[in-house]
Enzyme design. Structure first.
Site, PDB file in Angstrom:
ATOM      1  CG  ASN A 198      -5.562   4.320  -0.018  1.00  0.00           C
ATOM      2  OD1 ASN A 198      -6.212   5.108   0.659  1.00  0.00           O
ATOM      3  ND2 ASN A 198      -5.054   3.193   0.482  1.00  0.00           N
TER       4      ASN A 198
ATOM      5  CE  LYS B 281      -1.675   4.064   1.703  1.00  0.00           C
ATOM      6  NZ  LYS B 281      -0.454   3.310   1.923  1.00  0.00           N
TER       7      LYS B 281
ATOM      8  CG  HIS C 140      -4.948  -0.697   2.424  1.00  0.00           C
ATOM      9  ND1 HIS C 140      -3.866  -0.605   3.257  1.00  0.00           N
ATOM     10  CD2 HIS C 140      -4.570  -0.175   1.232  1.00  0.00           C
ATOM     11  CE1 HIS C 140      -2.856  -0.020   2.590  1.00  0.00           C
ATOM     12  NE2 HIS C 140      -3.268   0.241   1.360  1.00  0.00           N
TER      13      HIS C 140
ATOM     14  CD  GLU D  15      -1.529   1.663   4.945  1.00  0.00           C
ATOM     15  OE1 GLU D  15      -2.502   2.429   4.845  1.00  0.00           O
ATOM     16  OE2 GLU D  15      -0.508   1.763   4.223  1.00  0.00           O
TER      17      GLU D  15
ATOM     18  CD  GLU E 259      -2.275  -1.644  -2.146  1.00  0.00           C
ATOM     19  OE1 GLU E 259      -2.043  -0.632  -2.799  1.00  0.00           O
ATOM     20  OE2 GLU E 259      -2.709  -1.622  -0.984  1.00  0.00           O
TER      21      GLU E 259
ATOM     22  N   GLY F 221       4.672   2.119   0.843  1.00  0.00           N
ATOM     23  CA  GLY F 221       5.250   3.253   1.567  1.00  0.00           C
ATOM     24  C   GLY F 221       6.734   3.114   1.852  1.00  0.00           C
TER      25      GLY F 221
ATOM     26  CB  SER G  86       6.789   2.165  -3.700  1.00  0.00           C
ATOM     27  OG  SER G  86       6.872   2.112  -2.289  1.00  0.00           O
TER      28      SER G  86
HETATM   29  P1  13P Z   1       2.295   3.788  -1.464  1.00  0.00           P
HETATM   30  O1  13P Z   1       2.022   4.093  -2.918  1.00  0.00           O
HETATM   31  O2  13P Z   1       2.453   5.018  -0.630  1.00  0.00           O
HETATM   32  O3  13P Z   1       3.390   2.789  -1.308  1.00  0.00           O
HETATM   33  O4  13P Z   1       0.966   3.092  -0.896  1.00  0.00           O
HETATM   34  C1  13P Z   1       0.415   2.037  -1.600  1.00  0.00           C
HETATM   35  C2  13P Z   1      -0.905   1.722  -1.027  1.00  0.00           C
HETATM   36  O5  13P Z   1      -1.007   1.222   0.070  1.00  0.00           O
HETATM   37  C3  13P Z   1      -2.092   2.050  -1.812  1.00  0.00           C
HETATM   38  O6  13P Z   1      -3.241   1.525  -1.231  1.00  0.00           O
END
Ligand code: 13P
Length: 254
Positions: free
Chosen positions: A10, A12, A96, A98, A169, A175, A215
């Site tokens: 992903n 982002k 997601h 976010e 997740e 992150g 992560s």
């Molecule tokens: P990170 O791997 O940067 O923690 O992000 C995970 C994520 O949100 C994947 O959709």
């Protein structure tokens, strides 16, 4: 039952078209010959079409990062399932954290998006997971249960079995560099699989893949994948570089 591992990147809100093409060209070369793991990348909307052209003839799948449920119309700033299909997406990420945290998405709006994706033949990477506050409050299982029930409401078992991938997740691990331990992740994955069995059937629960996200790195992927109910990963930061993402995909070779 054997579930084929599924690793998705992903990206982002990262990568211009030029950067996206550089990354995907390198990935194609580095991942050539990988057959035992399914791989997908989710670039930002602006890079989907050029990346799709570059991926022709490769086995890497393309995913959108979101969609709106209408086919077309006066919805400024939104992207429809038809548009994602047209540019070559096979998958779309929905729900997601976010999107839920920063853009007001709810279980109900996530559910509408899931229905629209399936209606137009897009497979869904359906994201769920608890916040730190929820984990510390001891409500992880009930949060995940509610997200599953509401997010997948109204879908029949065959659709869920063939078109849905669940991505667990935990928000506190995204992150932050704080990965869930393999045991912490497995505990929730096992819970999700049992819940899917109750909602649908043993067959659905056994064949549906559940990715872990939060992560994920080349260093921790092996331990996560060694867990019986972890079938892959949804990778954020580490998917932005060919070196780390390809090492994650080749987790068995480490
Ligand atoms: P990170 O791997 O940067 O923690 O992000 C995970 C994520 O949100 C994947 O959709």
């Amino acid at each position: 039952m054997e579930r084929r591992p599924f690793i998705a990147g992903n990206w982002k809100m990262n990568k211009t078209v030029g950067e996206a093409l550089d990354l995907v060209r390198s990935l194609k070369a580095t991942l050539q010959g990988v057959e035992d793991v399914e791989v997908a990348v989710a670039p930002p909307f602006t890079a989907l079409y050029p990346v799709a052209q570059e991926l022709k003839g490769s086995s890497i799948f393309l995913a959108g990062q979101n969609l709106f449920w209408e086919e077309k119309g006066a919805f400024t700033g939104e992207i429809s399932p038809v548009m994602l299909k047209e540019v070559g997406c096979q998958y779309v990420i929905i729900g997601h954290s976010e999107r839920r945290q920063y853009f007001g998405e709810t279980d109900e709006s996530v559910n509408r998006r899931v229905h629209a994706a399936l209606h137009y033949g897009l497979k869904v990477i359906f994201c769920i997971g608890e916040t730190l506050q929820e984990r510390e409050g001891g409500v992880t299982f009930s949060v995940v249960e509610r997200q599953l029930e509401k997010g997948l409401a109204g879908l029949d078992a065959p659709k869920v079995e063939t078109m849905i991938v669940v991505a667990y997740e935990p928000v506190w691990a995204i992150g932050t560099g704080k990965t869930a331990t393999p045991e912490q992740a497995e505990e929730v994955h096992q819970f999700i699989r049992r819940k899917l069995e109750k909602l649908y059937s043993k067959g659905v629960a056994n064949s549906l893949r559940i990715q872990y996200g939060g992560s994920v790195t080349p260093e921790n992927i092996y331990g996560l994948m060694a867990q019986p109910d972890i079938d892959g990963a949804l990778v954020g930061g580490a998917s932005l570089k060919v070196e780390s993402f390809s090492r994650i995909v080749r987790f068995r070779e480490i």
